[in-house]
Design an enzyme around this catalytic site. Structure first.
Site, mmCIF file in Angstrom:
data_model
loop_
_atom_site.group_PDB
_atom_site.id
_atom_site.type_symbol
_atom_site.label_atom_id
_atom_site.label_comp_id
_atom_site.label_asym_id
_atom_site.label_seq_id
_atom_site.Cartn_x
_atom_site.Cartn_y
_atom_site.Cartn_z
ATOM 1 N N HIS A 82 0.847 -1.183 0.000
ATOM 2 C CA HIS A 82 0.000 0.000 0.000
ATOM 3 C C HIS A 82 0.883 1.232 0.000
ATOM 4 O O HIS A 82 1.839 1.328 0.766
ATOM 5 C CB HIS A 82 -0.896 0.027 1.250
ATOM 6 C CG HIS A 82 -1.718 1.275 1.325
ATOM 7 N ND1 HIS A 82 -2.884 1.427 0.611
ATOM 8 C CD2 HIS A 82 -1.517 2.445 1.978
ATOM 9 C CE1 HIS A 82 -3.370 2.629 0.842
ATOM 10 N NE2 HIS A 82 -2.562 3.264 1.670
ATOM 11 N N ASP A 161 -15.051 2.905 8.028
ATOM 12 C CA ASP A 161 -14.027 3.871 7.596
ATOM 13 C C ASP A 161 -14.611 4.850 6.583
ATOM 14 O O ASP A 161 -14.297 6.045 6.618
ATOM 15 C CB ASP A 161 -12.823 3.145 6.984
ATOM 16 C CG ASP A 161 -11.843 4.154 6.392
ATOM 17 O OD1 ASP A 161 -11.332 4.971 7.172
ATOM 18 O OD2 ASP A 161 -11.633 4.165 5.169
ATOM 19 N N ARG A 168 -14.418 13.126 8.690
ATOM 20 C CA ARG A 168 -13.112 13.764 8.975
ATOM 21 C C ARG A 168 -12.813 14.849 7.951
ATOM 22 O O ARG A 168 -12.272 15.897 8.263
ATOM 23 C CB ARG A 168 -12.005 12.705 8.962
ATOM 24 C CG ARG A 168 -12.007 11.822 10.199
ATOM 25 C CD ARG A 168 -11.140 10.608 9.995
ATOM 26 N NE ARG A 168 -9.776 10.944 9.675
ATOM 27 C CZ ARG A 168 -8.955 10.193 8.931
ATOM 28 N NH1 ARG A 168 -9.365 9.036 8.443
ATOM 29 N NH2 ARG A 168 -7.735 10.579 8.689
ATOM 30 N N SER A 183 -7.516 4.197 9.546
ATOM 31 C CA SER A 183 -8.277 4.221 8.297
ATOM 32 C C SER A 183 -7.599 3.342 7.235
ATOM 33 O O SER A 183 -8.225 2.466 6.628
ATOM 34 C CB SER A 183 -8.384 5.679 7.827
ATOM 35 O OG SER A 183 -8.773 5.763 6.493
ATOM 36 N N LYS A 187 -8.685 -1.002 5.958
ATOM 37 C CA LYS A 187 -8.941 -1.505 4.601
ATOM 38 C C LYS A 187 -7.946 -2.606 4.235
ATOM 39 O O LYS A 187 -8.285 -3.574 3.562
ATOM 40 C CB LYS A 187 -8.882 -0.342 3.604
ATOM 41 C CG LYS A 187 -10.109 0.565 3.722
ATOM 42 C CD LYS A 187 -9.983 1.854 2.968
ATOM 43 C CE LYS A 187 -9.074 2.830 3.641
ATOM 44 N NZ LYS A 187 -9.273 4.237 3.372
HETATM 45 N N1 URA Z 1 -5.902 7.452 3.120
HETATM 46 C C1 URA Z 1 -6.847 6.761 3.802
HETATM 47 O O1 URA Z 1 -7.325 5.734 3.347
HETATM 48 N N2 URA Z 1 -7.237 7.248 4.992
HETATM 49 C C2 URA Z 1 -6.749 8.373 5.521
HETATM 50 O O2 URA Z 1 -7.137 8.736 6.610
HETATM 51 C C3 URA Z 1 -5.770 9.072 4.808
HETATM 52 C C4 URA Z 1 -5.367 8.587 3.599
#
Ligand code: URA
Length: 433
Positions: A82, A161, A168, A183, A187
């Site tokens: 990632h 999320d 947010r 966050s 995922k």
């Molecule tokens: N990417 C994400 O998936 N979440 C965040 O909070 C910031 C960047």
């Protein structure tokens, strides 16, 4: 239990228990907790932070708020990477086939681009026929058969999320390390891989602008992953200037192909090898240098390029484009930007280049914008290169010629020049494990 008590406890700086976090995540996912209470708790977390246990618990609960992809059939070989997002970052296109050609199982769900950073799914869609949506059965069958599949995010992955991120975004609580870490990792955990390598970008074009912040984010994510039973490491890599020479969807695919064909060397190849090696090192529990040599061999022998063709073909893409990249549709208009002076390129601001590419049509300002897959920028002079006044330093591509003047102005703002060759910093700055 009441949200009021949870909010006031965090406001006063205390750690939340698993039961309290569970109550919160369940309520967010079901919609029973109203946005004003969620926003208040997010702000309290933003101001007071979270300890490592709270962070891991929150992340695990967020991951389990929706579907969890089951990759247990691949034992310890499932591997994911990632990137926290950068300009010209096409490493997935190179890393995934290297890793798969080494026997790893890369079941990857990637996102679309938003703002000045691009998305892997958009890039792949510039290969005619490539399908980014497949059923979950076909996705797993493909990984089982050829070791790699890269599709768009589908299903109901970490819905908590999705809600928290949207709130947010409008409550000035995005830039909190515990919230970013939970966050991203929610995922990644839901996507199922046992081995996860994080590419945490730092610099002008990245989310994290300082090495200190990048390290803190990397450490928070590695700790969460380990606490949740995954093998995780992070590389902190530089995003002061764009990665490689191409920014824009089909232009980046062409560059990735040239790396896989052994025609392009440099920082993009280096960081891709480092990431693939890290995935192998985690999955097989072998030293990084041994893993690096094997990744290099996969690239140099052509095995990784052969794997990319197999992968693209499996997902319906026309592999003729990989053998002959001149088949990619070129934008109708191109324009060379000329150097204003003699000397060396001392820096290229990645964020400004990303925004210039977006102006040309390569990116989305809002998530519903349609992107122009052939638009973007090819840098012919990169950091450290010698330049001559009046010779071109980069080329702009677009189908909308009215955008060229604005993009050129931005690009010239992004470049800085010096009379002496600048010192070059390494691309991989640190490893966190
Ligand atoms: N990417 C994400 O998936 N979440 C965040 O909070 C910031 C960047």
């Amino acid at each position: 239990m009441r949200m009021y008590d949870i909010i006031s406890k965090k406001r006063d700086g205390f750690a939340l228990t698993e039961e309290e976090l569970q109550y919160f995540v369940n309520g967010v996912t079901s919609g029973e907790v109203p946005d004003y209470e969620t926003s208040a708790l997010l702000m309290a977390i933003y101001l007071r932070g979270m300890n490592a246990d709270e962070c891991a618990t929150l992340t695990d609960l967020m991951a389990h708020s929706g579907d969890m992809v089951d990759l247990s059939a691949f034992d310890d070989l499932s591997a994911d990477k990632h990137s926290t997002g950068g300009v010209g970052d096409k490493t997935t296109l190179i890393v995934a086939p290297i890793a798969a050609s080494l026997g790893l199982k890369v079941a990857k769900m990637s996102g679309r681009g938003l703002g000045h950073t691009g998305g892997t799914v958009d890039k792949l869609e510039s290969i005619p026929g490539y399908k980014t949506t497949v059923t979950s059965e076909d996705f797993l069958a493909q990984v089982s058969s050829i070791g790699v599949a890269v599709v768009g995010q589908s299903g109901n992955l970490a819905p908590a999320d999705k809600k928290l991120y949207a709130l947010r975004d409008v409550t000035a609580t995005v830039s909190s390390i515990p919230l970013i870490a939970s966050s991203i990792m929610s995922k990644k955990l839901a996507a199922g891989s046992k081995n996860i390598v994080l590419d945490v970008k730092v610099g002008s074009g990245a989310f994290m602008k300082t090495l200190e912040d990048a390290e803190a984010l990397a450490k928070a994510m590695v700790d969460i992953g380990k606490a949740c039973g995954r093998r995780v490491s992070a590389l902190i890599t530089s995003m002061d200037s764009p990665l490689g020479y191409a920014v824009g969807n089909s232009l980046e695919v062409i560059e990735a192909i040239s790396v896989l064909r052994g025609e392009t060397w440099g920082r993009l190849r280096d960081v891709s090898l480092a990431l693939a090696a890290e995935m192998l090192s985690l999955a097989e529990n072998i030293p990084s240098d041994e893993a690096y040599r094997r990744a290099e061999n996969a690239l140099d022998s052509g095995a990784a390029f052969a794997k990319m063709k197999e992968w693209v073909s499996y997902q319906g893409g026309d592999v003729g484009f990989l053998d002959n990249t001149s088949l990619f549709t070129e934008a109708k208009f191109s324009h060379d930007v000329l150097s204003p002076c003699d000397g060396y390129v001392s820096s290229i601001d990645a964020e400004i280049i990303g925004n210039a590419a977006m102006v040309l049509g390569a990116g989305r300002e809002t998530k519903d914008d349609v992107i122009d897959l052939s638009a973007g920028i090819v840098l012919s002079a990169n950091v450290g290169d010698r330049v001559i006044r009046g010779r071109w330093i980069c080329t702009l591509y677009t189908n909308d010629p009215s955008k060229l003047a604005d993009a050129q102005r931005r690009v010239l703002e992004a470049y800085t020049f010096s009379s002496d060759a600048p010192p070059l910093s390494p691309i991989v700055l640190k490893k966190i494990q």
